[in-house]
Design an enzyme around this catalytic site. Structure first.
Site, PDB file in Angstrom:
ATOM      1  CG  HIS A 144      -0.023   4.339   4.344  1.00  0.00           C
ATOM      2  ND1 HIS A 144       0.016   3.348   5.176  1.00  0.00           N
ATOM      3  CD2 HIS A 144      -0.648   3.985   3.087  1.00  0.00           C
ATOM      4  CE1 HIS A 144      -0.365   2.375   5.434  1.00  0.00           C
ATOM      5  NE2 HIS A 144      -1.357   2.808   3.974  1.00  0.00           N
ATOM      6  CB  ALA A 176      -0.906  -0.098   1.264  1.00  0.00           C
ATOM      7  CG  ASN A 197       1.864  -6.595   5.201  1.00  0.00           C
ATOM      8  OD1 ASN A 197       3.080  -7.576   6.273  1.00  0.00           O
ATOM      9  ND2 ASN A 197       0.508  -7.135   5.361  1.00  0.00           N
TER      10      ASN A 197
END
Length: 256
Positions: free
Chosen positions: A209, A113, A179
């Site tokens: 993020h 992601a 992850n």
């Protein structure tokens, strides 16, 4: 290419549809033993993979990578995974590496992601002084994680930090949420030198993020606001897309 999948969740369904549209054939799906028989192509062990299978794609998570990965690599197959957080377990990393060497297999790590990993990887060729990953999710995105023991998620009225440590500790403590931190660690300075900050923020509705890095190359910051897959709000659309991007990269005659 003849492909097999591990898992049958939202990311696996996305990959299966998109891979078929690219002309690839799904030969089998590795699932838990209790799910075998639900579909003719469901299997419970890598030894049951049909002859001619070339690439296996892991869409099922850390436990599946640990359970199936070594046998797949030892059989000389290529394996794509988005379960990078599992590799914070050095014992598993060593097992996968040894299996790949023994069987001439290859483990490909999808970016998941997050983006900008090519820049981070290039910067790491020189000297990287610091790499920090910050992950923000709405409170409901942290349900089922250690954040529940540190914050009153349902009562939050402002952003709150619930983890500040290394990428290794984040990946081990938050196996369903870290992850991305693991991907950043692999591309940059490793699990033990990558700083991770995890935040629950009631003022956002999407996952955010951010990467900040500095070193001999200079400095950069990267921010992405991610959408979920339409049929599963817990699965990142970009994570699913990154699996297809990795498949395209290793099967195309020219790639970047």
């Amino acid at each position: 290419m003849k492909l097999a999948l591990i898992g049958k969740g939202a990311i696996a369904r996305y990959v299966q549809t998109a891979a078929a549209a690219r002309g690839h054939k799904i030969t089998a799906v590795l699932v838990r033993p209790d799910a075998v028989g639900a579909q003719p192509h469901y299997i419970a062990s890598p030894k049951d993979l049909p002859p001619g299978t070339e690439i296996v794609i892991d869409c099922a998570g850390h436990q599946a990578l640990a359970a199936f990965g070594p046998d797949i690599l030892r059989a000389g197959l290529q394996l794509i995974t988005v379960s990078l957080g599992a590799l914070a377990d050095q014992h598993l990393t060593d097992r996968l590496h040894a299996a790949a060497v023994a069987g001439n297999g290859r483990l490909h790590l999808a970016s998941g992601a997050i983006g900008a990993l090519d820049c981070l990887r290039a910067a790491g060729v020189g000297k990287l002084d610091s790499v920090t990953y910050t992950g923000r999710k709405p409170p409901k995105g942290w349900i089922g994680s250690p954040a529940e023991t540190k914050l009153s998620l349902k009562a939050l009225t402002k952003a709150a930090l619930h983890f500040d440590g290394t990428a290794r500790d984040a990946a081990l403590a938050y196996p369903k949420n870290a992850n991305v931190a693991a991907a950043v660690a692999f591309a940059g300075v490793g699990f033990d030198r990558t700083t991770v900050r995890l935040i629950a923020d009631p003022d956002i509705t999407q996952n955010i993020h951010e990467i900040e890095a500095a070193g001999a190359f200079g400095a950069f910051s990267f921010r992405i606001v991610g959408n979920a897959l339409p049929d599963n709000p817990r699965s990142s659309a970009l994570a699913a897309m990154s699996v297809l991007a990795k498949l395209d990269q290793i099967t195309a005659p020219v790639s970047i």
